[in-house]
Design a protein around this motif. Structure first.
Motif, PDB file in Angstrom:
ATOM      1  N   UNK A   1     -10.352 -26.555  34.091  1.00  0.00           N
ATOM      2  CA  UNK A   1      -9.521 -27.750  34.012  1.00  0.00           C
ATOM      3  C   UNK A   1      -9.882 -28.567  32.787  1.00  0.00           C
ATOM      4  N   UNK A   2      -9.063 -29.557  32.527  1.00  0.00           N
ATOM      5  CA  UNK A   2      -9.365 -30.605  31.558  1.00  0.00           C
ATOM      6  C   UNK A   2      -9.212 -31.918  32.294  1.00  0.00           C
ATOM      7  N   UNK A   3     -10.184 -32.808  32.144  1.00  0.00           N
ATOM      8  CA  UNK A   3     -10.133 -34.125  32.775  1.00  0.00           C
ATOM      9  C   UNK A   3      -9.882 -35.156  31.678  1.00  0.00           C
ATOM     10  N   UNK A   4      -8.854 -35.976  31.901  1.00  0.00           N
ATOM     11  CA  UNK A   4      -8.504 -37.071  31.000  1.00  0.00           C
ATOM     12  C   UNK A   4      -8.919 -38.375  31.662  1.00  0.00           C
ATOM     13  N   UNK A   5      -9.561 -39.254  30.900  1.00  0.00           N
ATOM     14  CA  UNK A   5     -10.117 -40.497  31.437  1.00  0.00           C
ATOM     15  C   UNK A   5      -9.459 -41.701  30.770  1.00  0.00           C
ATOM     16  N   UNK A   6      -8.995 -42.626  31.597  1.00  0.00           N
ATOM     17  CA  UNK A   6      -8.464 -43.910  31.134  1.00  0.00           C
ATOM     18  C   UNK A   6      -9.117 -44.981  31.996  1.00  0.00           C
ATOM     19  N   UNK A   7     -10.073 -45.695  31.442  1.00  0.00           N
ATOM     20  CA  UNK A   7     -10.858 -46.655  32.205  1.00  0.00           C
ATOM     21  C   UNK A   7     -10.170 -48.021  32.255  1.00  0.00           C
TER      22      UNK A   7
END
Length: 119
Positions: free
Chosen positions: A69-75
């Motif tokens: 998978x690829x995890x995208x982060x938007x905090x």
């Protein structure tokens, strides 16, 4: 005052696809993803905002299943929901998506999102 909840849902349309997206939003999103995600490079600070990190996702209840998978982060607060948002991009397999969502919501810290709840 309502306590913020963490929600999760498949964010891609149903049907056959090469990739699919599972989105989480809320105060427990980081913990829910961190318990299951293993970055390909363990030295990468993958939890930083506006970062995409490749690795594997290992849903706990499936005994040995690991999905690339690829995890995208938007905090928070710089996300669409103004909460921490994590997107998990995996193969577009309906059974795999069901396994991941079931696992994410199994301990009660994350609940399935209702229709339109992300917007």
């Amino acid at each position: 005052m309502d306590t913020p909840e963490t929600i999760a849902a498949v964010s891609t349309s149903a049907g056959v696809s090469a990739r699919a997206v599972i989105r989480l939003s809320g105060p427990e999103a980081l913990n829910a993803v961190a318990r299951r995600f293993r970055p390909a490079d363990p030295n990468v600070p993958w939890t930083r905002t506006f970062r995409a990190t490749r690795g594997t996702l290992a849903p706990g209840s499936e005994g040995g299943l690991e999905a690339p998978c690829t995890v995208y982060v938007m905090r928070a607060p710089r996300s669409y929901t103004r909460e921490d948002v994590f997107e998990i991009h995996v193969a577009g397999s309906a059974p795999l998506l069901d396994i991941i969502l079931d696992d994410l919501t199994s301990d009660g810290t994350v609940r399935p999102a209702r229709a339109g709840e992300f917007t």
